[in-house]
Design a protein around this motif. Structure first.
Motif, PDB file in Angstrom:
ATOM      1  N   SER A  54       0.851  -1.189   0.000  1.00 52.51           N
ATOM      2  CA  SER A  54       0.000   0.000   0.000  1.00 52.51           C
ATOM      3  C   SER A  54       0.885   1.236   0.000  1.00 52.51           C
ATOM      4  CB  SER A  54      -0.912   0.031   1.238  1.00 52.51           C
ATOM      5  OG  SER A  54      -0.130   0.144   2.415  1.00 52.51           O
ATOM      6  N   CYS A  55       0.247   2.386  -0.189  1.00 52.61           N
ATOM      7  CA  CYS A  55       0.988   3.643  -0.048  1.00 52.61           C
ATOM      8  C   CYS A  55       1.275   3.885   1.427  1.00 52.61           C
ATOM      9  CB  CYS A  55       0.185   4.790  -0.636  1.00 52.61           C
ATOM     10  SG  CYS A  55       1.008   6.385  -0.507  1.00 52.61           S
ATOM     11  N   THR A  56       0.345   3.476   2.282  1.00 48.79           N
ATOM     12  CA  THR A  56       0.562   3.581   3.729  1.00 48.79           C
ATOM     13  C   THR A  56       1.881   2.887   4.090  1.00 48.79           C
ATOM     14  OG1 THR A  56      -1.820   3.543   4.065  1.00 48.79           O
ATOM     15  CG2 THR A  56      -0.462   3.033   5.982  1.00 48.79           C
ATOM     16  N   SER A  83      -2.903   8.285   6.753  1.00 46.90           N
ATOM     17  CA  SER A  83      -1.645   7.536   6.610  1.00 46.90           C
ATOM     18  C   SER A  83      -0.418   8.429   6.503  1.00 46.90           C
ATOM     19  CB  SER A  83      -1.695   6.650   5.364  1.00 46.90           C
ATOM     20  OG  SER A  83      -2.743   5.733   5.487  1.00 46.90           O
ATOM     21  N   THR A  84      -0.574   9.611   5.924  1.00 53.88           N
ATOM     22  CA  THR A  84       0.553  10.536   5.780  1.00 53.88           C
ATOM     23  C   THR A  84       1.159  10.777   7.161  1.00 53.88           C
ATOM     24  OG1 THR A  84      -0.880  11.632   4.153  1.00 53.88           O
ATOM     25  CG2 THR A  84       1.238  12.668   4.611  1.00 53.88           C
ATOM     26  N   ALA A  85       0.284  10.962   8.153  1.00 53.25           N
ATOM     27  CA  ALA A  85       0.738  11.218   9.519  1.00 53.25           C
ATOM     28  C   ALA A  85       1.067   9.916  10.259  1.00 53.25           C
ATOM     29  CB  ALA A  85      -0.331  11.995  10.279  1.00 53.25           C
ATOM     30  N   GLU A 151       7.699  12.650  -0.481  1.00 55.99           N
ATOM     31  CA  GLU A 151       6.518  13.073  -1.243  1.00 55.99           C
ATOM     32  C   GLU A 151       5.402  12.050  -1.071  1.00 55.99           C
ATOM     33  OE1 GLU A 151       9.143  13.539  -5.060  1.00 55.99           O
ATOM     34  OE2 GLU A 151       7.179  14.434  -5.442  1.00 55.99           O
ATOM     35  N   ASP A 152       4.251  12.502  -0.574  1.00 60.87           N
ATOM     36  CA  ASP A 152       3.075  11.640  -0.601  1.00 60.87           C
ATOM     37  C   ASP A 152       2.440  11.855  -1.973  1.00 60.87           C
ATOM     38  OD1 ASP A 152       0.571  10.487  -0.528  1.00 60.87           O
ATOM     39  OD2 ASP A 152       0.232  10.927   1.593  1.00 60.87           O
ATOM     40  N   ALA A 153       2.835  10.992  -2.910  1.00 63.99           N
ATOM     41  CA  ALA A 153       2.344  11.087  -4.290  1.00 63.99           C
ATOM     42  C   ALA A 153       1.307   9.996  -4.540  1.00 63.99           C
ATOM     43  CB  ALA A 153       3.509  10.983  -5.266  1.00 63.99           C
ATOM     44  N   ALA A 154       0.542   9.657  -3.488  1.00 66.77           N
ATOM     45  CA  ALA A 154      -0.500   8.629  -3.597  1.00 66.77           C
ATOM     46  C   ALA A 154      -1.424   8.933  -4.775  1.00 66.77           C
ATOM     47  CB  ALA A 154      -1.312   8.564  -2.309  1.00 66.77           C
ATOM     48  N   GLN A 155      -1.749  10.228  -4.927  1.00 68.96           N
ATOM     49  CA  GLN A 155      -2.670  10.632  -5.996  1.00 68.96           C
ATOM     50  C   GLN A 155      -1.915  11.121  -7.226  1.00 68.96           C
ATOM     51  OE1 GLN A 155      -5.354  13.544  -4.250  1.00 68.96           O
ATOM     52  NE2 GLN A 155      -5.583  12.331  -2.395  1.00 68.96           N
ATOM     53  N   TYR A 175       3.667   6.041  -3.801  1.00 72.53           N
ATOM     54  CA  TYR A 175       2.516   5.933  -4.705  1.00 72.53           C
ATOM     55  C   TYR A 175       1.462   5.018  -4.088  1.00 72.53           C
ATOM     56  CZ  TYR A 175       5.237   7.686  -8.771  1.00 72.53           C
ATOM     57  OH  TYR A 175       5.969   8.437  -9.653  1.00 72.53           O
ATOM     58  N   SER A 176       0.193   5.234  -4.499  1.00 70.54           N
ATOM     59  CA  SER A 176      -0.874   4.317  -4.096  1.00 70.54           C
ATOM     60  C   SER A 176      -1.514   3.676  -5.321  1.00 70.54           C
ATOM     61  CB  SER A 176      -1.962   5.055  -3.314  1.00 70.54           C
ATOM     62  OG  SER A 176      -3.038   4.156  -3.053  1.00 70.54           O
ATOM     63  N   PHE A 177      -1.763   2.376  -5.214  1.00 66.68           N
ATOM     64  CA  PHE A 177      -2.522   1.654  -6.239  1.00 66.68           C
ATOM     65  C   PHE A 177      -3.797   1.071  -5.628  1.00 66.68           C
ATOM     66  CE2 PHE A 177       1.991   1.348  -7.645  1.00 66.68           C
ATOM     67  CZ  PHE A 177       1.872   2.260  -8.687  1.00 66.68           C
ATOM     68  N   HIS A 178      -4.339   1.785  -4.672  1.00 62.00           N
ATOM     69  CA  HIS A 178      -5.641   1.455  -4.097  1.00 62.00           C
ATOM     70  C   HIS A 178      -6.708   1.579  -5.182  1.00 62.00           C
ATOM     71  CE1 HIS A 178      -9.276   2.317  -1.611  1.00 62.00           C
ATOM     72  NE2 HIS A 178      -8.721   1.387  -0.847  1.00 62.00           N
ATOM     73  N   GLU A 179      -7.837   0.931  -5.006  1.00 59.42           N
ATOM     74  CA  GLU A 179      -8.841   0.944  -6.090  1.00 59.42           C
ATOM     75  C   GLU A 179      -9.453   2.310  -6.361  1.00 59.42           C
ATOM     76  OE1 GLU A 179     -12.131  -1.682  -5.096  1.00 59.42           O
ATOM     77  OE2 GLU A 179     -13.184   0.049  -4.265  1.00 59.42           O
ATOM     78  N   THR A 180      -9.212   3.268  -5.470  1.00 59.17           N
ATOM     79  CA  THR A 180      -9.731   4.617  -5.714  1.00 59.17           C
ATOM     80  C   THR A 180      -8.730   5.476  -6.499  1.00 59.17           C
ATOM     81  OG1 THR A 180      -8.824   5.209  -3.567  1.00 59.17           O
ATOM     82  CG2 THR A 180     -11.190   4.724  -3.660  1.00 59.17           C
ATOM     83  N   LYS A 181      -7.573   4.936  -6.816  1.00 57.32           N
ATOM     84  CA  LYS A 181      -6.548   5.731  -7.481  1.00 57.32           C
ATOM     85  C   LYS A 181      -6.543   5.475  -8.996  1.00 57.32           C
ATOM     86  CE  LYS A 181      -5.064   7.616  -3.612  1.00 57.32           C
ATOM     87  NZ  LYS A 181      -5.566   6.928  -2.444  1.00 57.32           N
ATOM     88  N   ASN A 182      -5.740   6.235  -9.741  1.00 58.79           N
ATOM     89  CA  ASN A 182      -5.790   6.162 -11.218  1.00 58.79           C
ATOM     90  C   ASN A 182      -5.427   4.791 -11.761  1.00 58.79           C
ATOM     91  OD1 ASN A 182      -5.984   8.886 -10.595  1.00 58.79           O
ATOM     92  ND2 ASN A 182      -4.971   9.508 -12.489  1.00 58.79           N
ATOM     93  N   GLY A 186      -5.978  -3.158  -6.495  1.00 57.95           N
ATOM     94  CA  GLY A 186      -6.842  -3.409  -5.341  1.00 57.95           C
ATOM     95  C   GLY A 186      -6.320  -2.650  -4.153  1.00 57.95           C
ATOM     96  N   GLU A 187      -5.302  -3.226  -3.531  1.00 58.42           N
ATOM     97  CA  GLU A 187      -4.529  -2.550  -2.490  1.00 58.42           C
ATOM     98  C   GLU A 187      -3.081  -2.649  -2.954  1.00 58.42           C
ATOM     99  OE1 GLU A 187      -5.649  -1.201   0.401  1.00 58.42           O
ATOM    100  OE2 GLU A 187      -7.620  -2.098   0.671  1.00 58.42           O
ATOM    101  N   GLY A 188      -2.354  -1.552  -2.887  1.00 54.08           N
ATOM    102  CA  GLY A 188      -0.944  -1.626  -3.288  1.00 54.08           C
ATOM    103  C   GLY A 188      -0.326  -0.254  -3.334  1.00 54.08           C
TER     104      GLY A 188
HETATM  105  C1  LIG Z   1      -4.895   7.037  -0.925  1.00 60.72           C
HETATM  106  C2  LIG Z   1      -3.944   7.859  -0.150  1.00 60.72           C
HETATM  107  C3  LIG Z   1      -3.070   7.299   0.795  1.00 60.72           C
HETATM  108  C4  LIG Z   1      -3.121   5.853   1.210  1.00 60.72           C
HETATM  109  O1  LIG Z   1      -2.948   4.955   0.179  1.00 60.72           O
HETATM  110  P1  LIG Z   1      -3.143   3.383   0.463  1.00 60.72           P
HETATM  111  O2  LIG Z   1      -2.537   2.756  -0.760  1.00 60.72           O
HETATM  112  O3  LIG Z   1      -4.605   3.147   0.576  1.00 60.72           O
HETATM  113  O4  LIG Z   1      -2.404   3.047   1.689  1.00 60.72           O
HETATM  114  C5  LIG Z   1      -2.148   8.126   1.410  1.00 60.72           C
HETATM  115  N1  LIG Z   1      -2.089   9.438   1.144  1.00 60.72           N
HETATM  116  C6  LIG Z   1      -2.931  10.027   0.261  1.00 60.72           C
HETATM  117  C7  LIG Z   1      -2.811  11.486   0.008  1.00 60.72           C
HETATM  118  C8  LIG Z   1      -3.904   9.257  -0.399  1.00 60.72           C
HETATM  119  O5  LIG Z   1      -4.725   9.857  -1.264  1.00 60.72           O
END
Ligand SMILES: *Cc1c(COP(=O)(O)O)cnc(C)c1O
Length: 379
Positions: A54-56, A83-85, A151-155, A175-182, A186-188
């Motif tokens: 996950s990005c976490t 998660s950033t914090a 850098e929190d570049a999740a998005q 980076y985040s590869f959660h299902e809500t991301k581009n 699934g989770e990643g």
């Molecule tokens: C989605 C997101 C996360 C967490 O990503 P996970 O892959 O779900 O752990 C962290 N920081 C930001 C800014 C996010 O948008």
């Protein structure tokens, strides 16, 4: 009902997941994991890239590699995901929140320096909506004060700052590869860094504290427990899903951009009448259409807007509750300076449906509904 988000699916994922099963390698660091990290290294010009669960977890790895100690301070915006914090809190850090720039919703680089104390160790810019933070200014402050930048570049996957991929500019990028991301699995997630000096420690941390990565490369005869570690590597099955999406990254990006542009053009007239504010993208940034949001007059207008959209079959959602106002935020952090924008802007921001499988006809339908909302108040 038009949902706010649906996990992206292109069709090719199934074939690659079947291949992963046929490979007989479902654990981490199989062929698809290697393909994904290689692809990212090439496309985003990153020296190192480790796929994570996950990005976490990528953020947790970064906090560990920064050698954050109990009592150290880390500067970040309060307008972000927990998660950033959390990643830094886990290492005993005190979180110091600074206000955001209301135009981009990113941390205001002009407020960082005054929040620095002798305990400060790192700055964590969050690229909200895939729109880059002012990285030159942030990096200059960090170098001047000998701080690390995560850098929190999740998005911000496949989004750019002055030609550089987000996540490759600071000391670490997540980076985040959660299902809500581009792009998803699934989770990643992934951890990116440029300096070789972090590689060995990062690999050991990711592989339960063992030198198993060296073992696989034939650099040692057997692998043993060499340091502290955890397990941050995803299954190759998940990586197979992601690889299909990375291969089709242009198609996914173009589709999201078409939706984003459709919304943005449709709402120009509302902005002219001062009924909404549209997202702002600075000249230095190339965004990735991660999110489309509008800002309304205030919380009350936003609540009415979300209710109206829902009654008309469209799910719209608000976003972060500022971390410094949460119980854990008060326990683990403090807000430096005045909260001029963080709370106010977060209360009036609303996000519209935005995902790869949303048809343009549906996006058009959403736009028409937005234009007809009867409850706008002049900003
Ligand atoms: C989605 C997101 C996360 C967490 O990503 P996970 O892959 O779900 O752990 C962290 N920081 C930001 C800014 C996010 O948008």
């Amino acid at each position: 009902m038009i949902d706010f988000n649906v996990a992206p699916f292109t069709g090719k994922e199934t074939e690659y997941m079947q291949q992963a099963i046929a490979n007989g390698k479902l654990c981490g660091d199989g062929p698809f994991t290697k393909k994904c990290s290689q692809w990212m290294k090439e496309h985003f010009e990153s020296q190192h890239c480790l796929l994570t669960t996950s990005c976490t977890h990528a953020l947790e790895m970064a906090a560990y590699l920064c050698d954050i100690q109990p009592g150290d301070e880390v500067i970040m915006p309060a307008y972000t995901f927990v998660s950033t914090a959390d990643a830094f809190v886990l290492r005993g850090a005190k979180i110091v929140f600074v206000d955001i720039n209301p135009k981009t919703m990113n941390l205001d680089e002009n407020l960082i320096e005054e929040a620095i104390t002798e305990k400060t160790r790192a700055i964590v810019p969050v690229h909200y909506a895939g729109v880059a933070c002012a990285m030159d200014e942030i990096m200059a402050i960090a170098r001047k004060h000998n701080l690390l930048v995560v850098e929190d570049a999740a998005q911000g996957v496949n989004a750019w700052y002055k030609g550089k991929a987000l996540g490759t500019i600071g000391d670490f990028g997540c980076y985040s590869f959660h299902e809500t991301k581009n792009y998803t699995m699934g989770e990643g997630g992934a951890l990116l860094f440029q300096e070789d000096k972090y590689q060995e420690k990062a690999e050991i941390l990711r592989e339960k504290g063992t030198d198993r990565s060296k073992f696989f490369r034939g650099q040692v005869d057997k692998y043993t427990w060499v340091d502290y570690g955890s397990s941050y590597l995803p299954s190759d099955l998940n990586a197979a899903y992601l690889y299909a999406q990375l291969e089709l990254f242009k198609e996914i990006n173009d589709k999201r951009m078409a939706i984003w542009n459709l919304y943005n053009e449709a709402f120009a007239s509302l902005e002219e009448k001062h009924l909404v504010e549209r997202p702002f993208v600075p000249d230095y940034a190339v965004h990735n259409a991660h999110m489309y949001y509008l800002k309304l007059k205030n919380l009350e207008t936003r609540t009415a807007f979300i209710r109206y959209m829902k009654e008309n079959g469209v799910q719209c959602v608000f976003h972060y509750i500022p971390l410094h106002t949460a119980t854990a935020g008060q326990k683990f952090g403090r807000f430096h300076g005045e909260d001029r924008y963080t709370t106010r802007e977060s209360e009036r921001l609303v996000r519209l449906p935005m995902y790869y499988n949303l048809d343009l006809a549906q996006a058009e339908q959403v736009a028409e509904l937005v234009l007809k909302f009867p409850g706008y108040q002049e900003i």
